[in-house]
Design an enzyme around this catalytic site. Structure first.
Site, short mmCIF file in Angstrom:
data_model
loop_
_atom_site.label_atom_id
_atom_site.label_comp_id
_atom_site.label_asym_id
_atom_site.label_seq_id
_atom_site.Cartn_x
_atom_site.Cartn_y
_atom_site.Cartn_z
N ARG A 1 0.83 -1.21 0.00
CA ARG A 1 0.00 0.00 0.00
C ARG A 1 0.86 1.26 0.00
O ARG A 1 0.53 2.25 -0.65
CB ARG A 1 -0.93 0.00 1.22
CG ARG A 1 -2.05 -1.04 1.10
CD ARG A 1 -3.02 -0.94 2.25
NE ARG A 1 -3.76 0.30 2.25
CZ ARG A 1 -4.35 0.83 3.33
NH1 ARG A 1 -4.26 0.22 4.49
NH2 ARG A 1 -5.01 1.96 3.26
N HIS B 1 -6.18 8.10 11.40
CA HIS B 1 -5.87 6.66 11.34
C HIS B 1 -4.39 6.41 11.01
O HIS B 1 -4.03 5.32 10.58
CB HIS B 1 -6.76 5.96 10.32
CG HIS B 1 -8.19 5.81 10.78
ND1 HIS B 1 -9.22 5.42 9.96
CD2 HIS B 1 -8.75 6.01 12.00
CE1 HIS B 1 -10.35 5.39 10.65
NE2 HIS B 1 -10.10 5.75 11.89
N CYS C 1 7.36 2.59 16.89
CA CYS C 1 7.92 1.51 17.69
C CYS C 1 6.85 0.96 18.62
O CYS C 1 6.31 1.71 19.45
CB CYS C 1 9.12 2.01 18.49
SG CYS C 1 9.76 0.72 19.60
N CYS D 1 8.33 1.37 22.45
CA CYS D 1 8.49 2.63 23.20
C CYS D 1 7.65 3.78 22.65
O CYS D 1 7.62 4.86 23.24
CB CYS D 1 9.96 3.04 23.25
SG CYS D 1 10.58 3.77 21.71
N GLY E 1 -16.64 10.95 0.87
CA GLY E 1 -16.08 9.66 0.48
C GLY E 1 -15.84 8.71 1.63
O GLY E 1 -14.86 7.97 1.64
N LEU F 1 -20.31 8.82 -3.19
CA LEU F 1 -20.79 8.20 -4.42
C LEU F 1 -22.23 7.75 -4.26
O LEU F 1 -23.05 7.86 -5.17
CB LEU F 1 -19.88 7.01 -4.76
CG LEU F 1 -19.96 6.43 -6.16
CD1 LEU F 1 -19.69 7.51 -7.20
CD2 LEU F 1 -18.96 5.30 -6.31
P1 OAD Z 1 -14.96 2.70 2.87
O1 OAD Z 1 -14.31 1.81 1.87
O2 OAD Z 1 -15.66 2.07 4.01
O3 OAD Z 1 -16.00 3.65 2.14
C1 OAD Z 1 -15.66 4.38 0.99
C2 OAD Z 1 -16.86 5.24 0.61
O4 OAD Z 1 -16.48 6.02 -0.51
C3 OAD Z 1 -18.10 4.43 0.19
O5 OAD Z 1 -19.26 4.96 0.84
C4 OAD Z 1 -18.18 4.64 -1.33
O6 OAD Z 1 -19.53 4.71 -1.80
C5 OAD Z 1 -17.49 5.98 -1.48
N1 OAD Z 1 -16.84 6.15 -2.80
C6 OAD Z 1 -16.26 5.22 -3.60
N2 OAD Z 1 -15.76 5.79 -4.70
C7 OAD Z 1 -16.02 7.13 -4.61
C8 OAD Z 1 -15.78 8.26 -5.45
N3 OAD Z 1 -15.12 8.14 -6.62
N4 OAD Z 1 -16.22 9.46 -5.04
C9 OAD Z 1 -16.88 9.61 -3.85
N5 OAD Z 1 -17.14 8.58 -3.03
C10 OAD Z 1 -16.71 7.36 -3.39
O7 OAD Z 1 -13.82 3.72 3.37
P2 OAD Z 1 -13.79 4.63 4.68
O8 OAD Z 1 -15.15 5.12 5.03
O9 OAD Z 1 -12.71 5.61 4.49
O10 OAD Z 1 -9.65 2.18 8.84
O11 OAD Z 1 -13.34 3.55 5.75
C11 OAD Z 1 -13.13 3.96 7.07
C12 OAD Z 1 -12.04 3.17 7.70
O12 OAD Z 1 -12.31 1.77 7.57
C13 OAD Z 1 -10.68 3.31 7.04
O13 OAD Z 1 -9.98 4.45 7.47
C14 OAD Z 1 -9.98 2.06 7.45
C15 OAD Z 1 -11.09 1.08 7.19
O14 OAD Z 1 -11.05 -0.09 7.90
C16 OAD Z 1 -8.63 1.52 9.35
O15 OAD Z 1 -7.90 0.78 8.70
C17 OAD Z 1 -8.43 1.79 10.80
#
Ligand code: OAD
Length: 230
Positions: free
Chosen positions: A56, A106, A114, A117, A172, A199
């Site tokens: 990533r 996040h 680390c 520590c 998003g 979206l």
């Molecule tokens: P998600 O993958 O859960 O959601 C992404 C959102 O973006 C969805 O509602 C889609 O409909 C929308 N989407 C997709 N393509 C888009 C576009 N081109 N324009 C606008 N919207 C679009 O991602 P997050 O909500 O960011 O945490 O997820 C939250 C957290 O869950 C992340 O930070 C991560 C994950 O587990 C950790 O790893 C701690």
């Protein structure tokens, strides 16, 4: 002057080629959260976890900000009041677009932490298992990413910003992960207007005053242009 607080999620970086988590074919369809995004998963199989974040990190390093990131940076520069960007994203596309003071709740792919520590330093492109901490020398380097079961960063600061917000926007993000999914309620309680740009409707869509659906590269520049036009 009006203060704007913006929360972004993986959807804003989707059109820069970085996958989201919960869309069809997203990261959580290809990997189990328990394996790659928990402290227990890291303890069980650190090589798998490092490989996941190394991949990533490499992808994020070559990704370019899109029109939505650029529009938010422009809003921050041109808005007469304060614009605070809080992101759940671990890429740095907001910064690459010129945004400042972004709160990475996040964590960040370019950071190393680390586990012994708590010291932080810039991550190498490829983080190896057992890499030593430059401060305490324990072989405990891990990605500086907040995993499930861990406390997100900057929470006090973020809540303070939400308390002072006049306008709150979520862009998003699926509204499935707390505490970020609860920010709309905090902002509403503080008297802010709220808008969702996504979206499709998120899990928390009913809590927003206004909704704008479509790809971020279209909805965000339009929204920013409207705000700046007054
Ligand atoms: P998600 O993958 O859960 O959601 C992404 C959102 O973006 C969805 O509602 C889609 O409909 C929308 N989407 C997709 N393509 C888009 C576009 N081109 N324009 C606008 N919207 C679009 O991602 P997050 O909500 O960011 O945490 O997820 C939250 C957290 O869950 C992340 O930070 C991560 C994950 O587990 C950790 O790893 C701690």
């Amino acid at each position: 002057m009006e203060k704007i607080v913006i929360l972004t999620g993986a959807g804003i970086s989707a059109e820069s080629g970085l996958g989201t988590f919960r869309d069809a074919g997203g990261l959580w369809a290809q990997h189990r959260i328990e394996d790659v995004a928990t402290p227990e998963g890291f303890a069980r199989d650190p090589a798998l976890v490092q490989a996941f974040y190394n991949a990533r990190r490499a992808k994020a390093a070559t990704a370019r900000p899109n029109a939505a990131h650029v529009a938010l940076a422009r809003l921050q520069a041109d808005w007469p009041g304060e614009v605070v960007i809080v992101t759940q994203n671990v890429d740095e596309l907001h910064e690459k677009a010129g945004a400042r003071g972004v709160l990475h709740m996040h964590g960040i792919l370019s950071g190393a932490l680390c586990a012994a520590c708590g010291h932080r330093w810039p991550a190498p492109a490829e983080m190896r298992v057992g890499e030593p901490c430059p401060a305490c020398h324990a072989p405990s380097a891990r990605p500086d990413i907040v995993w499930f079961g861990e406390m997100p960063y900057y929470m006090d600061e973020i809540f303070e910003h939400l308390m002072g917000a006049d306008l709150f926007a979520a862009i998003g993000t699926s509204g499935q992960v707390y505490p970020a999914a609860g920010f709309v309620q905090e902002a509403t309680a503080a008297g802010a207007r709220t808008v969702e740009l996504n979206l499709e409707p998120s899990a928390t869509v009913s809590r927003f005053d206004e909704t704008r659906f479509g790809p971020a590269t279209q909805t965000v520049p339009e929204w920013v242009a409207e705000l700046l036009a007054g």
